[in-house]
Design an enzyme around this catalytic site. Structure first.
Site, PDB file in Angstrom:
ATOM      1  N   LYS A  19       0.764  -1.253  -0.031  1.00  0.00           N
ATOM      2  CA  LYS A  19      -0.049  -0.199   0.126  1.00  0.00           C
ATOM      3  C   LYS A  19       0.794   1.131  -0.063  1.00  0.00           C
ATOM      4  O   LYS A  19       1.910   1.186   0.587  1.00  0.00           O
ATOM      5  CB  LYS A  19      -0.826  -0.191   1.278  1.00  0.00           C
ATOM      6  CG  LYS A  19      -2.034  -1.088   1.231  1.00  0.00           C
ATOM      7  CD  LYS A  19      -2.844  -0.898   2.577  1.00  0.00           C
ATOM      8  CE  LYS A  19      -3.500  -1.896   3.081  1.00  0.00           C
ATOM      9  NZ  LYS A  19      -3.646  -1.961   4.289  1.00  0.00           N
TER      10      LYS A  19
ATOM     11  N   ARG B 115       6.964   1.511   6.384  1.00  0.00           N
ATOM     12  CA  ARG B 115       6.436   0.695   7.758  1.00  0.00           C
ATOM     13  C   ARG B 115       7.120  -0.625   7.901  1.00  0.00           C
ATOM     14  O   ARG B 115       7.375  -1.254   7.036  1.00  0.00           O
ATOM     15  CB  ARG B 115       4.905   0.279   7.487  1.00  0.00           C
ATOM     16  CG  ARG B 115       4.280  -0.309   8.920  1.00  0.00           C
ATOM     17  CD  ARG B 115       2.692  -0.785   8.787  1.00  0.00           C
ATOM     18  NE  ARG B 115       2.516  -1.229   9.887  1.00  0.00           N
ATOM     19  CZ  ARG B 115       1.285  -1.708   9.959  1.00  0.00           C
ATOM     20  NH1 ARG B 115       0.225  -1.481   8.906  1.00  0.00           N
ATOM     21  NH2 ARG B 115       0.764  -2.004  11.139  1.00  0.00           N
TER      22      ARG B 115
ATOM     23  N   HIS C 161       1.312  -2.369  16.273  1.00  0.00           N
ATOM     24  CA  HIS C 161       0.200  -1.391  15.950  1.00  0.00           C
ATOM     25  C   HIS C 161       0.884  -0.253  16.793  1.00  0.00           C
ATOM     26  O   HIS C 161       0.001   0.838  16.835  1.00  0.00           O
ATOM     27  CB  HIS C 161      -1.213  -1.581  16.864  1.00  0.00           C
ATOM     28  CG  HIS C 161      -2.034  -2.564  15.828  1.00  0.00           C
ATOM     29  ND1 HIS C 161      -2.693  -3.546  16.555  1.00  0.00           N
ATOM     30  CD2 HIS C 161      -1.781  -2.897  14.600  1.00  0.00           C
ATOM     31  CE1 HIS C 161      -3.195  -4.305  15.884  1.00  0.00           C
ATOM     32  NE2 HIS C 161      -2.992  -3.828  14.615  1.00  0.00           N
TER      33      HIS C 161
ATOM     34  N   HIS D 215      -7.308  -0.676  19.642  1.00  0.00           N
ATOM     35  CA  HIS D 215      -7.322  -0.604  18.072  1.00  0.00           C
ATOM     36  C   HIS D 215      -7.864  -2.095  17.799  1.00  0.00           C
ATOM     37  O   HIS D 215      -7.152  -3.026  17.864  1.00  0.00           O
ATOM     38  CB  HIS D 215      -5.654  -0.445  17.604  1.00  0.00           C
ATOM     39  CG  HIS D 215      -5.647  -0.773  16.245  1.00  0.00           C
ATOM     40  ND1 HIS D 215      -5.197   0.421  15.377  1.00  0.00           N
ATOM     41  CD2 HIS D 215      -5.576  -1.959  15.548  1.00  0.00           C
ATOM     42  CE1 HIS D 215      -5.167  -0.106  14.065  1.00  0.00           C
ATOM     43  NE2 HIS D 215      -5.524  -1.308  14.271  1.00  0.00           N
ATOM     44  N   LEU D 216      -8.759  -2.040  17.284  1.00  0.00           N
ATOM     45  CA  LEU D 216      -9.543  -3.172  16.765  1.00  0.00           C
ATOM     46  C   LEU D 216      -9.987  -3.282  15.423  1.00  0.00           C
ATOM     47  O   LEU D 216     -10.525  -2.552  14.881  1.00  0.00           O
ATOM     48  CB  LEU D 216     -11.133  -3.206  17.411  1.00  0.00           C
ATOM     49  CG  LEU D 216     -10.967  -3.011  18.984  1.00  0.00           C
ATOM     50  CD1 LEU D 216     -12.567  -3.045  19.556  1.00  0.00           C
ATOM     51  CD2 LEU D 216     -10.252  -4.181  19.748  1.00  0.00           C
TER      52      LEU D 216
ATOM     53  N   ASN E 264      -8.499  -6.128  11.606  1.00  0.00           N
ATOM     54  CA  ASN E 264      -8.257  -7.610  11.358  1.00  0.00           C
ATOM     55  C   ASN E 264      -7.393  -8.023  12.430  1.00  0.00           C
ATOM     56  O   ASN E 264      -7.524  -9.061  12.955  1.00  0.00           O
ATOM     57  CB  ASN E 264      -7.618  -7.633  10.049  1.00  0.00           C
ATOM     58  CG  ASN E 264      -8.414  -7.594   8.969  1.00  0.00           C
ATOM     59  OD1 ASN E 264      -9.549  -8.263   8.994  1.00  0.00           O
ATOM     60  ND2 ASN E 264      -8.100  -6.984   7.870  1.00  0.00           N
ATOM     61  N   GLY E 265      -6.487  -7.329  12.661  1.00  0.00           N
ATOM     62  CA  GLY E 265      -5.376  -7.431  13.885  1.00  0.00           C
ATOM     63  C   GLY E 265      -5.746  -6.433  14.872  1.00  0.00           C
ATOM     64  O   GLY E 265      -6.333  -5.415  14.597  1.00  0.00           O
TER      65      GLY E 265
ATOM     66  N   ARG F 274      -6.193 -14.751  14.249  1.00  0.00           N
ATOM     67  CA  ARG F 274      -5.524 -15.135  15.494  1.00  0.00           C
ATOM     68  C   ARG F 274      -6.176 -15.414  16.791  1.00  0.00           C
ATOM     69  O   ARG F 274      -7.126 -14.783  17.103  1.00  0.00           O
ATOM     70  CB  ARG F 274      -4.510 -13.774  15.585  1.00  0.00           C
ATOM     71  CG  ARG F 274      -3.488 -13.788  14.350  1.00  0.00           C
ATOM     72  CD  ARG F 274      -2.632 -12.582  14.762  1.00  0.00           C
ATOM     73  NE  ARG F 274      -2.592 -11.710  13.345  1.00  0.00           N
ATOM     74  CZ  ARG F 274      -2.387 -10.452  13.317  1.00  0.00           C
ATOM     75  NH1 ARG F 274      -1.904  -9.789  14.335  1.00  0.00           N
ATOM     76  NH2 ARG F 274      -2.440  -9.792  12.199  1.00  0.00           N
TER      77      ARG F 274
ATOM     78  N   GLY G 256     -10.678  -0.534  11.943  1.00  0.00           N
ATOM     79  CA  GLY G 256     -11.797  -0.814  11.350  1.00  0.00           C
ATOM     80  C   GLY G 256     -13.006  -0.902  12.273  1.00  0.00           C
ATOM     81  O   GLY G 256     -14.074  -0.682  11.905  1.00  0.00           O
ATOM     82  N   ILE G 257     -12.986  -1.874  13.035  1.00  0.00           N
ATOM     83  CA  ILE G 257     -14.146  -2.365  14.089  1.00  0.00           C
ATOM     84  C   ILE G 257     -14.336  -1.261  15.119  1.00  0.00           C
ATOM     85  O   ILE G 257     -15.273  -0.768  15.130  1.00  0.00           O
ATOM     86  CB  ILE G 257     -13.723  -3.471  14.784  1.00  0.00           C
ATOM     87  CG1 ILE G 257     -13.663  -4.597  13.897  1.00  0.00           C
ATOM     88  CG2 ILE G 257     -15.068  -3.770  15.785  1.00  0.00           C
ATOM     89  CD1 ILE G 257     -12.798  -5.941  14.358  1.00  0.00           C
TER      90      ILE G 257
ATOM     91  N   ASN H 150     -15.916   1.790  13.205  1.00  0.00           N
ATOM     92  CA  ASN H 150     -17.174   1.740  12.261  1.00  0.00           C
ATOM     93  C   ASN H 150     -18.281   0.987  13.194  1.00  0.00           C
ATOM     94  O   ASN H 150     -19.405   1.118  12.720  1.00  0.00           O
ATOM     95  CB  ASN H 150     -16.832   0.807  11.175  1.00  0.00           C
ATOM     96  CG  ASN H 150     -15.959   1.752  10.186  1.00  0.00           C
ATOM     97  OD1 ASN H 150     -16.400   2.737   9.787  1.00  0.00           O
ATOM     98  ND2 ASN H 150     -14.786   1.000   9.493  1.00  0.00           N
TER      99      ASN H 150
ATOM    100  N   GLU I  37      -1.821   5.726  10.612  1.00  0.00           N
ATOM    101  CA  GLU I  37      -0.632   5.459  10.593  1.00  0.00           C
ATOM    102  C   GLU I  37       0.423   6.118   9.725  1.00  0.00           C
ATOM    103  O   GLU I  37       1.554   6.329   9.780  1.00  0.00           O
ATOM    104  CB  GLU I  37      -0.485   3.874  10.691  1.00  0.00           C
ATOM    105  CG  GLU I  37      -0.763   3.318  11.668  1.00  0.00           C
ATOM    106  CD  GLU I  37      -1.529   1.785  11.576  1.00  0.00           C
ATOM    107  OE1 GLU I  37      -2.652   1.685  10.740  1.00  0.00           O
ATOM    108  OE2 GLU I  37      -0.957   1.016  12.138  1.00  0.00           O
TER     109      GLU I  37
HETATM  110  P1  ADP Z   1      -6.387  -3.957   9.216  1.00  0.00           P
HETATM  111  O1  ADP Z   1      -6.044  -4.596  10.761  1.00  0.00           O
HETATM  112  O2  ADP Z   1      -6.138  -5.028   8.105  1.00  0.00           O
HETATM  113  O3  ADP Z   1      -5.734  -2.855   9.204  1.00  0.00           O
HETATM  114  P2  ADP Z   1      -8.929  -2.642   9.637  1.00  0.00           P
HETATM  115  O4  ADP Z   1      -8.475  -2.003  10.767  1.00  0.00           O
HETATM  116  O5  ADP Z   1      -9.020  -1.915   8.025  1.00  0.00           O
HETATM  117  O6  ADP Z   1      -7.839  -4.002   9.383  1.00  0.00           O
HETATM  118  O7  ADP Z   1     -10.217  -3.464  10.071  1.00  0.00           O
HETATM  119  C1  ADP Z   1     -10.880  -4.154   8.994  1.00  0.00           C
HETATM  120  C2  ADP Z   1     -11.917  -5.151   9.931  1.00  0.00           C
HETATM  121  O8  ADP Z   1     -12.617  -4.251  10.464  1.00  0.00           O
HETATM  122  C3  ADP Z   1     -13.087  -5.979   8.856  1.00  0.00           C
HETATM  123  O9  ADP Z   1     -12.394  -7.072   9.046  1.00  0.00           O
HETATM  124  C4  ADP Z   1     -14.017  -5.798   9.493  1.00  0.00           C
HETATM  125  O10 ADP Z   1     -14.265  -6.680  10.422  1.00  0.00           O
HETATM  126  C5  ADP Z   1     -14.086  -4.556  10.402  1.00  0.00           C
HETATM  127  N1  ADP Z   1     -15.111  -3.535   9.924  1.00  0.00           N
HETATM  128  C6  ADP Z   1     -15.157  -2.771   8.924  1.00  0.00           C
HETATM  129  N2  ADP Z   1     -16.205  -2.205   8.969  1.00  0.00           N
HETATM  130  C7  ADP Z   1     -17.108  -2.573   9.967  1.00  0.00           C
HETATM  131  C8  ADP Z   1     -18.326  -2.424  10.331  1.00  0.00           C
HETATM  132  N3  ADP Z   1     -19.101  -1.453   9.873  1.00  0.00           N
HETATM  133  N4  ADP Z   1     -18.925  -3.101  11.226  1.00  0.00           N
HETATM  134  C9  ADP Z   1     -18.052  -3.982  11.902  1.00  0.00           C
HETATM  135  N5  ADP Z   1     -16.839  -4.259  11.467  1.00  0.00           N
HETATM  136  C10 ADP Z   1     -16.268  -3.562  10.427  1.00  0.00           C
END
Ligand code: ADP
Length: 395
Positions: free
Chosen positions: A14, A90, A179, A207-208, A210-211, A240, A330-331, A334, A382
């Site tokens: 990226k 990174r 992270h 920080h929630l 994928n990881g 994980r 991401g979690i 969002n 980041e």
């Molecule tokens: P990474 O760790 O790869 O940087 P992100 O921080 O982008 O990942 O998080 C990705 C995760 O966020 C997705 O796998 C998904 O589970 C979650 N996610 C994204 N949008 C939503 C949402 N609206 N509701 C719940 N989970 C979400």
């Protein structure tokens, strides 16, 4: 000053180009399937998009395409690469030898190589990205920003494992945390939003994605975090396992004859909410399935939430006093429903979420006015942190 930020994975990459006069993003993009059939570059400038589908046999080939896109006649954002002042990379694992962002030289690369032992998937890819840039644009300064660096302020009482001390001395087996660039950004931004210095704050940064990881921030510095020697420890994640009794591993290795590598693969790629639900590692899928009555999806979510609560509570006890809890990833950014479930029934700890304020995906305070602990959503950045470090080091 224009700074290019590159984040290399084993088969993907990226990038973002920043104009640091106003920290704006001039373009960003993604290369997928490097070294595998179907390589693809997607380059975005505002709403415009350039897609290149051509074989890219390695990271050098991929980065060559990125550079071509940056100067492309139609989709380019600079006339020549001379306009790019430096490149920030990174890097996953700097161990305890690379404790801050640094200009890359042979000595730095040797240390990144040394920590391949704890970052076998990421550090080699990060090095390939660095060396590709060195060969394609010789003389351009490259800076490394480490995921582990921010956590180097942890005291021994939180980073040591309770195993014979010689393993720490001989192999540096200890908690490093990951992270870090995200936790650092969220810490700084939380202080900015609350109009105070980070030194005045104890924060739990959550920080929630994928990881997932949580950090306990004491007076602006990391005091403890959930990830360990590698990003496997701590929370239940997409794929994980997070914390478990190590005997689970030795039992399965004996019972099923798994090698150490196979066991690592299972715990890193096939576990977490994916392993428990048997369905998906994506929380959107799991929330949808749970709503329709899928019990294992519900169980996976319950386990995820419980583990996060356990660490939030544990870090509150470790810190003694907490001013703020900030959600990112991401979690964390969002999912209002996840944030609510993670912090519900914590009034006794001084935490009260305001449901109306929690209905957001933007930077916001989501706690009620009478909540002693403030709760914030702070979308992480980041890449910006990497660009800032790069600018400050080469300036
Ligand atoms: P990474 O760790 O790869 O940087 P992100 O921080 O982008 O990942 O998080 C990705 C995760 O966020 C997705 O796998 C998904 O589970 C979650 N996610 C994204 N949008 C939503 C949402 N609206 N509701 C719940 N989970 C979400």
């Amino acid at each position: 000053m224009k700074i290019l930020v590159i984040n290399c994975g084993s088969s993907s990459l990226k990038y973002q180009l920043f104009d640091m006069t106003d920290e704006s993003v001039l373009c960003k993009g993604l290369v997928e399937r490097i070294g595998i059939e179907g390589s693809k570059l997607t380059h975005k400038v505002g709403n415009e998009k350039l897609v290149v589908e051509e074989a890219m046999k390695d990271h050098t080939a991929a980065i060559k395409h990125v550079f071509d896109a940056l100067v492309d006649e139609k989709y380019g954002v600079v006339k020549s690469l001379d306009e790019v002042s430096a490149i920030g990379h990174r890097v996953l694992h700097g161990g305890d030898k690379l404790t801050a962002s640094t200009i890359i030289d042979e000595n730095v690369k040797a240390k990144v190589r040394e920590f391949i032992k704890f970052g076998p998937l990421h550090n080699p890819a990060n090095l390939m990205g660095i060396e590709a840039c060195e060969s394609l644009v010789p003389g351009k300064q490259n800076v490394a920003v480490f995921d582990t660096a921010f956590h180097q302020t942890m005291p021994a009482r939180t980073f040591m494992y309770a195993i014979p001390y010689e393993y720490y001395e001989d192999y540096r087996l200890r908690k490093f945390g990951f992270h870090g660039t995200s936790h650092r950004y969220v810490t700084l931004r939380t202080a900015e939003l609350l109009k105070t210095d980070k030194k005045n704050l104890n924060i739990i940064t959550v920080h929630l994605g994928n990881g997932s990881s949580i950090a306990a921030i004491k007076n602006g510095e990391c005091y403890d975090t959930t990830m360990g020697l590698t990003p496997l420890e701590g929370l239940v994640m997409g794929t994980r396992s997070g914390d478990l009794d190590p005997t689970v591993m030795t039992f399965l290795m004996n019972e099923k004859g798994y090698s150490a590598d196979e066991m690592n693969q299972i715990l890193n790629k096939k576990s977490g909410v994916l392993g428990v639900s048997g369905l998906s590692s994506d929380f959107r899928d799991l929330e949808e399935a749970a709503e329709k009555g899928n019990e294992r999806a519900q169980l996976a979510l319950d386990m995820f939430i419980t583990r996060v609560r356990r660490y939030v509570g544990g870090f509150m006890a470790e810190l003694g006093h907490v001013d703020v809890i900030s959600f990112a990833g991401g979690i964390g950014e969002n999912s209002a429903s996840m944030r609510k479930l993670i912090l519900e029934n914590m009034e006794e700890y001084g935490i009260i979420i305001d449901d109306a304020k929690n209905d957001t995906r933007e930077e916001a305070v989501i706690s009620a006015d009478n909540s002693r602990v403030k709760v914030l959503v702070v979308p992480t950045n980041e890449e910006l942190m990497i660009a800032r470090d790069t600018m400050n080091l080469v300036k």
